[in-house]
Motif scaffolding. Structure first.
Motif, PDB file in Angstrom:
ATOM      1  N   LEU A 141       6.464  -2.616  -4.845  1.00  0.00           N
ATOM      2  CA  LEU A 141       7.393  -3.879  -5.561  1.00  0.00           C
ATOM      3  C   LEU A 141       8.625  -4.238  -4.871  1.00  0.00           C
ATOM      4  O   LEU A 141       8.791  -5.385  -4.470  1.00  0.00           O
ATOM      5  N   ILE A 142       9.501  -3.071  -4.781  1.00  0.00           N
ATOM      6  CA  ILE A 142      10.564  -3.342  -3.956  1.00  0.00           C
ATOM      7  C   ILE A 142      10.422  -3.892  -2.613  1.00  0.00           C
ATOM      8  O   ILE A 142      11.335  -5.139  -2.412  1.00  0.00           O
ATOM      9  N   ASN A 143       9.425  -3.476  -1.789  1.00  0.00           N
ATOM     10  CA  ASN A 143       9.549  -4.274  -0.492  1.00  0.00           C
ATOM     11  C   ASN A 143       9.016  -5.706  -0.851  1.00  0.00           C
ATOM     12  O   ASN A 143       9.544  -6.808  -0.073  1.00  0.00           O
ATOM     13  N   ASP A 144       8.176  -5.961  -1.671  1.00  0.00           N
ATOM     14  CA  ASP A 144       7.757  -7.453  -2.098  1.00  0.00           C
ATOM     15  C   ASP A 144       8.774  -8.374  -2.362  1.00  0.00           C
ATOM     16  O   ASP A 144       8.807  -9.339  -2.096  1.00  0.00           O
ATOM     17  N   ALA A 191      12.005  -7.823  -1.598  1.00  0.00           N
ATOM     18  CA  ALA A 191      12.632  -7.936  -0.630  1.00  0.00           C
ATOM     19  C   ALA A 191      12.449  -8.888   0.164  1.00  0.00           C
ATOM     20  O   ALA A 191      12.979  -9.745   0.811  1.00  0.00           O
ATOM     21  N   GLU A 192      11.156  -8.854   0.523  1.00  0.00           N
ATOM     22  CA  GLU A 192      10.427 -10.019   1.420  1.00  0.00           C
ATOM     23  C   GLU A 192      10.879 -11.139   0.819  1.00  0.00           C
ATOM     24  O   GLU A 192      10.825 -12.415   1.573  1.00  0.00           O
ATOM     25  N   CYS A 193      10.752 -11.547  -0.524  1.00  0.00           N
ATOM     26  CA  CYS A 193      10.913 -12.940  -0.903  1.00  0.00           C
ATOM     27  C   CYS A 193      12.492 -13.368  -0.768  1.00  0.00           C
ATOM     28  O   CYS A 193      12.817 -14.558  -0.451  1.00  0.00           O
ATOM     29  N   ALA A 194      13.400 -12.303  -0.768  1.00  0.00           N
ATOM     30  CA  ALA A 194      14.761 -12.693  -0.506  1.00  0.00           C
ATOM     31  C   ALA A 194      14.825 -12.883   0.895  1.00  0.00           C
ATOM     32  O   ALA A 194      15.445 -13.839   1.366  1.00  0.00           O
ATOM     33  N   GLN A 195      14.096 -12.065   1.807  1.00  0.00           N
ATOM     34  CA  GLN A 195      14.190 -12.222   3.305  1.00  0.00           C
ATOM     35  C   GLN A 195      14.028 -13.643   3.890  1.00  0.00           C
ATOM     36  O   GLN A 195      14.741 -14.002   4.870  1.00  0.00           O
ATOM     37  N   ILE A 196      13.046 -14.190   3.354  1.00  0.00           N
ATOM     38  CA  ILE A 196      12.691 -15.663   3.893  1.00  0.00           C
ATOM     39  C   ILE A 196      13.385 -16.779   3.233  1.00  0.00           C
ATOM     40  O   ILE A 196      12.943 -17.829   3.315  1.00  0.00           O
ATOM     41  N   THR A 197      14.229 -16.382   2.276  1.00  0.00           N
ATOM     42  CA  THR A 197      15.011 -17.621   1.536  1.00  0.00           C
ATOM     43  C   THR A 197      16.066 -18.437   2.464  1.00  0.00           C
ATOM     44  O   THR A 197      16.401 -17.645   3.829  1.00  0.00           O
ATOM     45  N   ALA A 198      16.169 -19.605   2.355  1.00  0.00           N
ATOM     46  CA  ALA A 198      17.053 -20.210   3.360  1.00  0.00           C
ATOM     47  C   ALA A 198      18.525 -19.918   3.050  1.00  0.00           C
ATOM     48  O   ALA A 198      18.873 -19.330   1.988  1.00  0.00           O
ATOM     49  N   SER A 199      19.219 -20.087   4.043  1.00  0.00           N
ATOM     50  CA  SER A 199      20.650 -19.666   3.984  1.00  0.00           C
ATOM     51  C   SER A 199      21.609 -20.644   5.058  1.00  0.00           C
ATOM     52  O   SER A 199      20.815 -20.885   6.199  1.00  0.00           O
ATOM     53  N   ILE A 245      23.100 -16.450  -1.954  1.00  0.00           N
ATOM     54  CA  ILE A 245      22.420 -15.063  -2.616  1.00  0.00           C
ATOM     55  C   ILE A 245      22.064 -15.463  -3.993  1.00  0.00           C
ATOM     56  O   ILE A 245      20.711 -14.855  -4.197  1.00  0.00           O
ATOM     57  N   GLY A 246      22.413 -16.596  -4.390  1.00  0.00           N
ATOM     58  CA  GLY A 246      21.765 -16.896  -5.725  1.00  0.00           C
ATOM     59  C   GLY A 246      20.383 -17.486  -5.292  1.00  0.00           C
ATOM     60  O   GLY A 246      19.547 -17.334  -6.237  1.00  0.00           O
ATOM     61  N   MET A 247      20.211 -18.179  -4.350  1.00  0.00           N
ATOM     62  CA  MET A 247      18.889 -18.626  -4.168  1.00  0.00           C
ATOM     63  C   MET A 247      17.880 -17.608  -3.728  1.00  0.00           C
ATOM     64  O   MET A 247      16.631 -17.533  -4.278  1.00  0.00           O
ATOM     65  N   ALA A 248      18.329 -16.582  -3.143  1.00  0.00           N
ATOM     66  CA  ALA A 248      17.589 -15.622  -2.714  1.00  0.00           C
ATOM     67  C   ALA A 248      17.090 -14.675  -4.040  1.00  0.00           C
ATOM     68  O   ALA A 248      15.846 -14.123  -4.028  1.00  0.00           O
ATOM     69  N   THR A 249      18.266 -14.547  -4.774  1.00  0.00           N
ATOM     70  CA  THR A 249      17.879 -13.543  -6.037  1.00  0.00           C
ATOM     71  C   THR A 249      16.898 -14.324  -6.980  1.00  0.00           C
ATOM     72  O   THR A 249      16.045 -13.826  -7.572  1.00  0.00           O
ATOM     73  N   GLU A 250      16.925 -15.690  -7.088  1.00  0.00           N
ATOM     74  CA  GLU A 250      15.943 -16.573  -7.965  1.00  0.00           C
ATOM     75  C   GLU A 250      14.815 -16.319  -7.300  1.00  0.00           C
ATOM     76  O   GLU A 250      13.621 -16.256  -7.881  1.00  0.00           O
ATOM     77  N   ALA A 251      14.480 -16.387  -6.033  1.00  0.00           N
ATOM     78  CA  ALA A 251      13.189 -16.019  -5.351  1.00  0.00           C
ATOM     79  C   ALA A 251      12.663 -14.830  -5.621  1.00  0.00           C
ATOM     80  O   ALA A 251      11.384 -14.447  -6.182  1.00  0.00           O
ATOM     81  N   MET A 252      13.463 -13.777  -5.705  1.00  0.00           N
ATOM     82  CA  MET A 252      12.907 -12.503  -6.467  1.00  0.00           C
ATOM     83  C   MET A 252      12.667 -12.521  -7.884  1.00  0.00           C
ATOM     84  O   MET A 252      11.543 -11.913  -8.307  1.00  0.00           O
ATOM     85  N   ILE A 253      13.436 -13.138  -8.655  1.00  0.00           N
ATOM     86  CA  ILE A 253      13.458 -13.446 -10.005  1.00  0.00           C
ATOM     87  C   ILE A 253      12.048 -13.970 -10.304  1.00  0.00           C
ATOM     88  O   ILE A 253      11.056 -13.497 -11.053  1.00  0.00           O
ATOM     89  N   LEU A 254      11.644 -14.893  -9.649  1.00  0.00           N
ATOM     90  CA  LEU A 254      10.425 -15.651  -9.954  1.00  0.00           C
ATOM     91  C   LEU A 254       9.082 -14.849  -9.241  1.00  0.00           C
ATOM     92  O   LEU A 254       8.115 -14.860  -9.939  1.00  0.00           O
ATOM     93  N   ALA A 303       9.097 -11.692  -9.269  1.00  0.00           N
ATOM     94  CA  ALA A 303       9.009 -10.589 -10.360  1.00  0.00           C
ATOM     95  C   ALA A 303       8.357 -11.202 -11.553  1.00  0.00           C
ATOM     96  O   ALA A 303       7.239 -10.633 -11.923  1.00  0.00           O
ATOM     97  N   THR A 304       8.708 -12.366 -11.824  1.00  0.00           N
ATOM     98  CA  THR A 304       8.014 -13.140 -12.823  1.00  0.00           C
ATOM     99  C   THR A 304       6.534 -13.237 -12.799  1.00  0.00           C
ATOM    100  O   THR A 304       5.580 -12.902 -13.665  1.00  0.00           O
ATOM    101  N   GLY A 305       6.226 -13.690 -11.625  1.00  0.00           N
ATOM    102  CA  GLY A 305       4.547 -13.831 -11.239  1.00  0.00           C
ATOM    103  C   GLY A 305       3.915 -12.537 -11.088  1.00  0.00           C
ATOM    104  O   GLY A 305       2.799 -12.670 -11.724  1.00  0.00           O
ATOM    105  N   LEU A 306       4.522 -11.339 -11.028  1.00  0.00           N
ATOM    106  CA  LEU A 306       3.862 -10.230 -10.913  1.00  0.00           C
ATOM    107  C   LEU A 306       3.826  -9.626 -12.257  1.00  0.00           C
ATOM    108  O   LEU A 306       3.378  -8.447 -12.577  1.00  0.00           O
ATOM    109  N   GLY A 307       4.252 -10.246 -13.350  1.00  0.00           N
ATOM    110  CA  GLY A 307       4.286  -9.865 -14.638  1.00  0.00           C
ATOM    111  C   GLY A 307       5.565  -9.049 -15.159  1.00  0.00           C
ATOM    112  O   GLY A 307       5.652  -8.332 -16.243  1.00  0.00           O
ATOM    113  N   PHE A 308       6.697  -9.066 -14.327  1.00  0.00           N
ATOM    114  CA  PHE A 308       7.967  -8.614 -14.926  1.00  0.00           C
ATOM    115  C   PHE A 308       9.029  -9.298 -15.517  1.00  0.00           C
ATOM    116  O   PHE A 308       8.781 -10.413 -15.230  1.00  0.00           O
ATOM    117  N   VAL A 309       9.708  -8.741 -15.949  1.00  0.00           N
ATOM    118  CA  VAL A 309      10.874  -9.616 -16.424  1.00  0.00           C
ATOM    119  C   VAL A 309      11.988  -9.325 -15.523  1.00  0.00           C
ATOM    120  O   VAL A 309      12.163  -8.135 -15.146  1.00  0.00           O
TER     121      VAL A 309
END
Ligand SMILES: Cc1cc2nc3c(=O)[nH]c(=O)nc-3n(C[C@H](O)[C@H](O)[C@H](O)COP(=O)(O)O)c2cc1C
Length: 187
Positions: A25-28, A30-38, A99-108, A110-116
């Motif tokens: 899960l952590i790796n998944d 992190a991968e979403c943050a990794q490919i975020t635009a910056s 960093i906000g964009m990368a964090t939102e990618a992780m949040i979304l 996590a949401t898709g995987l059923g987490f809050v």
């Protein structure tokens, strides 16, 4: 999950059930943050994923009063960054945007995987630094509280928080923040 569905499903819930946190899960996430635009592909984000039970208990000391509900978190993601790791174009400072964009990618995700995944600003950066060994040179930007949503409302919640569990807090009307073709000051 469709992106619009994940955006709609994401909520800052405060009633949690425990959920298993895995390295996958952590790796998944992190991968979403990794490919975020910056800006300039600077990738200024840094995250501490805290899920060890003993460290989580220590992190309870860093939570502000009013955020005691976050003690039920199965994981806390500590969002970190440094201004100098990203674009500074005159008075435009981009690290928190990226960093906000990368964090939102992780949040979304996590949401898709059923987490809050609930971001909070109510914590002590000083205590967070002490607990996790974060130097003064690195900003502690936010915590993201991760767990599984419980339909049973946590009795610790305030009346306002209970309301927000049942219904998404009210939003501004779209025409209050959208401008078409031209900006017009709206008192
Ligand atoms: C930067 C930031 C800081 C926040 N800080 C807190 C906080 O300290 N405590 C809390 O309970 N919620 C916090 N929230 C969650 C908001 O209260 C929540 O997103 C807002 O009320 C809208 O509800 P919704 O996300 O369920 O639509 C924070 C959200 C953001 C983005």
């Amino acid at each position: 999950m469709d992106v619009k569905v994940a955006i709609e499903k994401r909520r800052a819930y405060r009633s949690f059930l425990p959920v298993e946190i895995t390295k996958e899960l952590i790796n998944d996430l992190a991968e979403c943050a990794q490919i975020t635009a910056s800006c300039f592909n600077n990738q200024p984000w840094r995250y501490v994923f805290v899920y060890d039970k003993d460290v989580l208990v220590k992190m309870h000391e860093a939570l502000s009063s009013g955020n005691e509900w976050a003690r039920k978190a199965s994981m806390i993601i500590v969002v970190l960054g440094r201004k100098e790791d990203d674009c500074i174009i005159r008075d435009r400072i981009y690290y928190q945007f990226d960093i906000g964009m990368a964090t939102e990618a992780m949040i979304l995700r996590a949401t898709g995987l059923g987490f809050v995944a609930h971001p909070i600003a109510g914590y002590s950066p000083k205590k967070t630094r002490e607990i996790l060994g974060i130097p003064e040179t690195v900003d502690v930007i936010a915590l993201v509280i991760v767990g599984k949503h419980s339909d049973k409302i946590d009795p610790i919640l305030s009346e306002k928080n209970v309301e927000a569990e049942n219904e998404r807090p009210e939003r501004k009307a779209i025409d209050e923040f959208v401008y078409i073709n031209r900006y017009i000051e709206k008192g």
